[in-house]
Every structure is written in C-alpha cells, then in structure tokens.
Motif scaffolding. Structure first.
Motif, PDB file in Angstrom:
ATOM      1  N   ASP A  12      -1.309  10.864   2.349  1.00 18.79           N
ATOM      2  CA  ASP A  12      -1.018   9.474   2.691  1.00 18.79           C
ATOM      3  C   ASP A  12      -2.268   8.823   3.278  1.00 18.79           C
ATOM      4  N   CYS A  49     -12.037   5.051  -8.933  1.00 21.21           N
ATOM      5  CA  CYS A  49     -11.032   6.100  -9.148  1.00 21.21           C
ATOM      6  C   CYS A  49     -11.061   6.592 -10.599  1.00 21.21           C
ATOM      7  N   TYR A  73      -9.424  10.023 -10.529  1.00 18.42           N
ATOM      8  CA  TYR A  73      -8.266   9.891  -9.647  1.00 18.42           C
ATOM      9  C   TYR A  73      -7.330   8.817 -10.173  1.00 18.42           C
ATOM     10  N   SER A  74      -6.050   8.942  -9.810  1.00 11.11           N
ATOM     11  CA  SER A  74      -5.096   7.881 -10.115  1.00 11.11           C
ATOM     12  C   SER A  74      -4.611   7.308  -8.787  1.00 11.11           C
ATOM     13  N   ILE A  75      -4.142   6.089  -8.845  1.00  9.05           N
ATOM     14  CA  ILE A  75      -3.601   5.432  -7.650  1.00  9.05           C
ATOM     15  C   ILE A  75      -2.107   5.302  -7.865  1.00  9.05           C
ATOM     16  N   LYS A  76      -1.352   5.809  -6.911  1.00 10.99           N
ATOM     17  CA  LYS A  76       0.106   5.741  -7.028  1.00 10.99           C
ATOM     18  C   LYS A  76       0.684   4.966  -5.859  1.00 10.99           C
ATOM     19  N   LEU A  77       1.695   4.207  -6.155  1.00  9.61           N
ATOM     20  CA  LEU A  77       2.393   3.429  -5.134  1.00  9.61           C
ATOM     21  C   LEU A  77       3.795   4.001  -5.032  1.00  9.61           C
ATOM     22  N   GLU A  78       4.174   4.455  -3.844  1.00  9.35           N
ATOM     23  CA  GLU A  78       5.487   5.042  -3.651  1.00  9.35           C
ATOM     24  C   GLU A  78       6.234   4.272  -2.576  1.00  9.35           C
ATOM     25  N   ARG A  79       7.502   4.060  -2.817  1.00  4.98           N
ATOM     26  CA  ARG A  79       8.352   3.375  -1.846  1.00  4.98           C
ATOM     27  C   ARG A  79       8.682   4.358  -0.718  1.00  4.98           C
ATOM     28  N   GLN A 135     -10.387   0.647  -8.172  1.00  6.73           N
ATOM     29  CA  GLN A 135      -9.740   1.176  -9.370  1.00  6.73           C
ATOM     30  C   GLN A 135     -10.777   1.783 -10.322  1.00  6.73           C
TER      31      GLN A 135
END
Length: 75
Positions: free
Chosen positions: A2, A61, A66-72, A58
């Motif tokens: 995180d 990355c 790397y990837s960028i992830k958005l999590e709730r 971006q």
C-alpha cells in the motif's frame, strides 16, 4: 504493498531500486517524441516537489514493468 500515502520521492526510489535503474537510465527511456531528453535536474526537482504528473508516472511504470492498480477499501 500500500503506497497510498507515499510521496513521489518515496515511490520513485522504490521502483528504481527494485528495477536496478538509475535516474539517468530512466531518463534515456523517457525521451520526448522529438528525441529531446528531460534534464536530470528538472526530473529530480519534479520528484522532490511532488510534481510528477500521472502520465509521467504511468510511463515510468510501463518502462520498469509495473502496473498500477486501484482497489476499493473495505469498510
């Protein structure tokens, strides 16, 4: 991991260290479409001022794999 509350400098240090990449190497890959290279001092200042644009992050990355992830967040 995180990184929600991290600043640009902390994030960039992590991804560059894990990718075994220096700023100079990264900047070579971040050349503008016309071939112009971003000066290292300009790039360093952007990171220190926390002024790195999302588009720039971006691309970095993508270069470093790397990837960028958005999590709730669960409440």
């Amino acid at each position: 991991m995180d990184i929600t509350n991290w600043n640009n400098d902390e994030i960039m240090r992590l991804v560059m260290a894990k990718g075994h990449v220096t700023q100079k190497m990264l900047l070579e890959n971040l050349k503008k479409p016309d071939g112009e290279v971003i000066p290292q001092s300009t790039f360093s200042c952007k990171i220190r001022r926390n002024a790195l644009k999302l588009e720039e992050f971006q691309k970095i990355c993508q270069i470093l794999g790397y990837s960028i992830k958005l999590e709730r967040l669960e409440k």
